[in-house]
Motif scaffolding. Structure first.
Motif, short mmCIF file in Angstrom:
data_model
loop_
_atom_site.label_atom_id
_atom_site.label_comp_id
_atom_site.label_asym_id
_atom_site.label_seq_id
_atom_site.Cartn_x
_atom_site.Cartn_y
_atom_site.Cartn_z
N UNK A 1 -3.26 -15.22 4.47
CA UNK A 1 -2.47 -14.12 3.93
C UNK A 1 -2.39 -12.90 4.83
N UNK A 2 -3.01 -12.95 5.99
CA UNK A 2 -2.92 -11.86 6.96
C UNK A 2 -1.57 -11.95 7.69
N UNK A 3 -0.96 -10.82 8.01
CA UNK A 3 0.32 -10.80 8.70
C UNK A 3 0.11 -10.64 10.20
N UNK B 1 12.03 -4.25 12.25
CA UNK B 1 10.96 -5.11 11.76
C UNK B 1 11.04 -5.19 10.24
N UNK B 2 10.95 -6.41 9.74
CA UNK B 2 10.95 -6.64 8.30
C UNK B 2 9.52 -6.46 7.78
N UNK B 3 9.26 -5.41 7.00
CA UNK B 3 7.87 -5.19 6.53
C UNK B 3 7.33 -6.33 5.67
N UNK B 4 8.21 -7.13 5.09
CA UNK B 4 7.77 -8.21 4.21
C UNK B 4 7.68 -9.56 4.91
N UNK B 5 7.95 -9.63 6.20
CA UNK B 5 7.92 -10.90 6.93
C UNK B 5 6.48 -11.41 7.00
N UNK C 1 0.96 0.96 -0.19
CA UNK C 1 -0.12 0.42 -1.02
C UNK C 1 -0.95 1.53 -1.63
N UNK C 2 -1.22 2.59 -0.85
CA UNK C 2 -1.98 3.72 -1.39
C UNK C 2 -1.26 4.39 -2.54
N UNK C 3 0.08 4.40 -2.46
CA UNK C 3 0.88 5.03 -3.51
C UNK C 3 1.12 4.09 -4.70
N UNK C 4 0.61 2.86 -4.63
CA UNK C 4 0.79 1.91 -5.71
C UNK C 4 2.17 1.29 -5.76
N UNK C 5 2.92 1.36 -4.66
CA UNK C 5 4.27 0.84 -4.63
C UNK C 5 4.36 -0.53 -3.97
N UNK C 6 3.26 -1.04 -3.43
CA UNK C 6 3.27 -2.35 -2.77
C UNK C 6 1.84 -2.89 -2.77
N UNK C 7 1.68 -4.20 -2.70
CA UNK C 7 0.32 -4.76 -2.65
C UNK C 7 -0.35 -4.47 -1.31
N UNK C 8 -1.67 -4.47 -1.32
CA UNK C 8 -2.43 -4.23 -0.09
C UNK C 8 -2.30 -5.41 0.85
N UNK C 9 -2.06 -5.14 2.12
CA UNK C 9 -1.93 -6.19 3.12
C UNK C 9 -2.78 -5.84 4.34
N UNK C 10 -3.18 -6.90 5.06
CA UNK C 10 -3.91 -6.71 6.30
C UNK C 10 -3.12 -7.35 7.43
N UNK C 11 -3.34 -6.85 8.64
CA UNK C 11 -2.53 -7.25 9.78
C UNK C 11 -3.43 -7.63 10.96
#
Length: 529
Positions: free
Chosen positions: A145-147, A310-314, A354-364
């Motif tokens: 699940x890491x990008x 860049x697509x942030x959701x890719x 993610x900090x604002x609660x508008x998207x799930x937390x992701x790692x890269x």
């Protein structure tokens, strides 16, 4: 009375002849058995004969395998572990024990807590599998699940893998695609979405990233760092552009127009005191350098709008700069720095959402390959790389930096730059070595602490195949072999074996095949994708 069992010893009859049937004689309970006396002289080659004597002088240690009790339930509890780490991406087999070795910067930082900084620095001679190992880590982390973000693929080594993962590949180069370094990109979009004080803070961070990127381009064109007063002028110009642009993306030619017009906020920074000549004297060097970016060796790559954002959701992203020629060092370094800035800006935007609660937390996980190319581009470029990558731990970001030897760090301009470049190795949580000459290993040993045995082992991997080797499958003895060092721990030597799918997706010798073979390999790789 004695009972004979089938075993490894030999029983002799009364006549002294050796029986054909191997047996092991066991004493009855309570019976005292005297061990055979050792005669003077050397021990027999195969040990002492007789019961309990042993007929083998040396037993090779068995290969150790590791599995769960579900997979190897019939062997439990008679198996023993080898102590090799098992947290993270499967990397290969331990050279000494054959046990599976797993690891990657994020798993060893987040789960195993082996390292305090989620970063990897890899060194090794060309052709020994450095990018292949990083490609394995990239695939394994994507499965967790890491990008992965490959910010500047020079060969390309990772584009096919990113496509196979369903990711996004962006090409940059003359006539291929451009990148607007003044575009706030994902950070600007996230700042507008978040709004309020947090959005304003993110927008200010994006502005600072843009300023640093413009200063980096000027450093590459000039061959020396930008002065502090010139950075103040650039900051004033960018503020004026933001106020005038009303939300639209502006370009480097717009920045040049502001310098030419000389609005009052910009003139105030130059201390012109109302005199046109003082203003021109202050901004002309900067003006000439910006013209050098637009009309010089960097061409129109950074003067137009970004061709593909860049697509942030890719699930994975690769910025392919392989179309840039090998000799075009300035454009290569500029493209790499621009890709790093844009990619790390995307990471900062994802965490802000993610900090604002508008998207799930992701790692890269970022890959910075061929690090020596930007290091040699210009004096002061080390500061830019250091600023972009120093805070990866606080950004939820793991990274892998790849180069050939520590001499790449020694090739940069000043003593301060060389010290900072060596800091990339010192701060790395994991240091991975492929084959290197002995002199290089001794130099590296002074930085990361290598034993004499480790130096000799890795040095042996840098040898080429023997002169008599003529088979098509002959490889250098060190290909696929790596030593993993973590702090003062003993190094872990591993042997990596790639799968057929990896071999098709990652072939760095595509130009060295016969006619027709390249088409066959391309078709096979397309089938994998």
């Amino acid at each position: 009375m004695r009972t004979s069992y089938l075993g490894t010893g030999w029983r002799r009859g009364a006549s002294g002849a050796r029986n054909a049937l191997p047996v092991l004689e066991m004493p009855d309970p309570g019976e005292t058995v005297a061990r055979p006396r050792r005669s003077s002289g050397a021990v027999p080659t195969h040990g002492w004969p007789g019961s309990g004597g042993g007929r083998v002088g040396y037993v090779d240690p068995p290969t150790m395998w590791r599995a769960t009790t579900v997979q190897a339930c019939g062997l439990w509890p008679f198996s023993a572990g080898s102590g090799a780490p098992m947290s993270g991406v499967p990397l290969g087999q331990h050279l000494a024990t054959g046990a599976t070795v797993c690891g990657d910067p994020l798993s060893w930082f987040m789960r195993a807590r082996y390292i305090s900084n989620p970063s990897l620095f890899m060194l090794g001679m060309p052709g020994l599998g450095k990018s292949t190992l990083v490609n394995r880590i990239l695939i394994g982390l994507a499965a967790q699940g890491v990008t992965p973000l490959v910010l500047g693929d020079l060969k390309p080594d990772y584009a096919d893998t990113v496509r196979a993962l369903g990711g996004q590949v962006i090409s940059i180069g003359r006539g291929v695609g451009g990148l607007n370094v003044l575009d706030p990109g994902a950070m600007g979009a996230a700042a507008r979405r978040i709004g309020g004080a947090a959005g304003e803070a993110l927008a200010a961070e994006a502005d600072g990233r843009i300023l640093n990127m413009v200063a980096a381009l000027l450093t590459i064109v000039r061959g020396q760092a930008v002065g502090d007063h010139e950075q103040a002028v650039l900051a004033a110009c960018l503020r004026h552009l933001r106020e005038r642009a009303a939300g639209r993306a502006y370009l480097l030619p717009d920045l040049l127009t502001v310098l030419t017009e000389g609005p009052e906020p910009v003139r105030a920074v130059t201390l012109d005191r109302g005199q046109e000549t003082r203003y021109r004297d202050a901004v002309d060097p900067l003006h000439r350098s910006l013209l050098g970016i637009l009309d010089g060796p960097l061409g129109g790559t950074f003067s137009a709008s970004t061709s593909t954002h860049i697509d942030p959701d890719a699930p994975a992203v690769c910025i392919d700069i392989s179309r840039i020629g090998e000799s075009d060092t300035q454009l290569t370094a500029a493209a790499m720095l621009a890709a790093w800035s844009d990619g790390l800006g995307t990471v900062a935007a994802a965490h802000a959402l993610a900090d604002a609660g508008l998207a799930p937390r992701r790692w890269f996980f970022t890959v910075l390959d061929e690090l020596w190319r930007p290091l040699r581009a210009a004096s002061g470029i080390v500061d830019r790389i250091d600023a972009l990558t120093r805070l990866n731990r606080s950004l939820g970001l793991g990274d892998a930096k790849i180069t050939h030897t520590l001499k790449d760090a020694e090739s940069v301009g000043t003593d301060a730059d060389r010290a900072k470049a060596r800091g990339f190795v010192e701060r790395a949580g994991m240091v991975v070595c492929a084959g290197l000459p002995k002199s290089e290993m001794e130099d590296l040993g002074r930085t990361v602490g290598l034993s004499r045995r480790e130096i000799e082992l890795v040095s042996s991997w840098s040898s080429p195949p023997g002169w008599a080797a003529t088979g098509v499958n002959d490889e250098p003895p060190g290909r696929g072999r790596f030593l993993i060092k973590v702090g003062g721990r003993p190094g872990i030597p591993i042997r990596m074996t790639i799968t057929d799918a990896e071999r098709l997706l990652h072939d760095t010798n595509t130009r060295w095949v016969k006619n027709g073979e390249a088409d066959r390999r391309a078709e096979a790789a397309a089938a994998v994708r």
